[in-house]
Design an enzyme around this catalytic site. Structure first.
Site, PDB file in Angstrom:
ATOM      1  CB  CYS A  83      -0.964   0.015   1.106  1.00 29.73           C
ATOM      2  SG  CYS A  83      -2.377   1.331   0.797  1.00 29.73           S
ATOM      3  CG  HIS A 194      -3.995  -3.283   2.643  1.00 31.05           C
ATOM      4  ND1 HIS A 194      -2.888  -3.072   3.373  1.00 31.05           N
ATOM      5  CD2 HIS A 194      -4.475  -2.255   2.251  1.00 31.05           C
ATOM      6  CE1 HIS A 194      -2.933  -1.984   3.667  1.00 31.05           C
ATOM      7  NE2 HIS A 194      -4.213  -1.401   2.857  1.00 31.05           N
ATOM      8  CD  GLU A 196      -2.235  -6.212   5.022  1.00 36.52           C
ATOM      9  OE1 GLU A 196      -2.319  -5.147   5.255  1.00 36.52           O
ATOM     10  OE2 GLU A 196      -1.400  -6.378   3.932  1.00 36.52           O
TER      11      GLU A 196
END
Length: 216
Positions: A83, A194, A196
């Site tokens: 990001c 992202h 994650e």
């Protein structure tokens, strides 16, 4: 898999990234590094980032991570940007009335609101761009291993790196404009999305990273 340093300069989703890494690579040593000394012997490095680019750049530089990042890139250490961690590696951002970034990549970071096509209203293109988008893999790369082309990843951002005429683009998505979902060069891979927060496809990308030797 050795030591993975997640750089902690006060502007990242550190615990979400660390939790995802522990899930996909429980044998790895995941360290939230607040100083260059805590990260310098890492076999892999992650640069996260959430927030405004001026604060992120100030925090990154004040923590002493700028020369560290340049050193590990020269040394061939695998680096993953996430990001704003990707955006700070660019040349310049339009955010905060213009901020010079690290210049690892030569591309600019632009604001969505200034680049709405004439046929598309501001109401249709909401800023920030928040949600799931499919990503076209524009180059073969070890971090795309076992991830289907056009898999969906989670994005949250108001600024973007253009995809057109971008020599480093590794993944592309569309949100009113064509934007770089991922860039790659040598031992660096960076994503606007992202991983994650991107379910199985994102976890697979992180799994690929912790086993990547930095070569393509």
């Amino acid at each position: 898999m050795g030591k993975v340093a997640v750089l902690d300069y006060g502007m990242g989703n550190l615990h979400s990234v660390a939790s995802a890494l522990n899930k996909v690579a429980p044998e790895a040593e995941v360290v939230l590094a607040q100083t260059p000394e805590q990260a310098e012997d890492a076999e892999r490095m992650i640069v996260p980032g959430v927030g405004a680019i001026r604060d992120c750049m100030a925090g990154f530089v004040d923590a002493g991570f700028a020369p560290l990042l340049r050193d590990v890139i020269r040394a061939g250490t695998p680096v993953l940007g996430i990001c704003v961690g990707m955006q700070i590696m660019m040349h310049h951002s339009e955010e905060n009335n213009g901020v010079d970034c690290l210049g690892v990549f030569s591309e600019p970071v632009k604001f969505f609101g200034n680049n709405i096509p004439p046929t598309q209203s501001a109401e249709r293109l909401k800023v920030p761009h928040m949600g799931w988008n499919s990503v076209q893999q524009t180059q073969s790369h070890p971090l795309w291993a076992d991830i289907a082309d056009d898999s969906r990843f989670y994005f949250v951002h108001s600024y973007y790196v253009p995809a057109n005429n971008n020599p480093d683009i590794a993944g592309q998505t569309e949100y009113g404009v064509s934007l770089a979902a991922a860039v790659a060069r040598g031992n660096i891979f960076a994503t606007q999305f992202h991983p994650e927060k991107s379910a199985e496809a994102g976890l697979q990308l992180l799994k690929n990273f912790v086993s990547w030797n930095g070569r393509v």
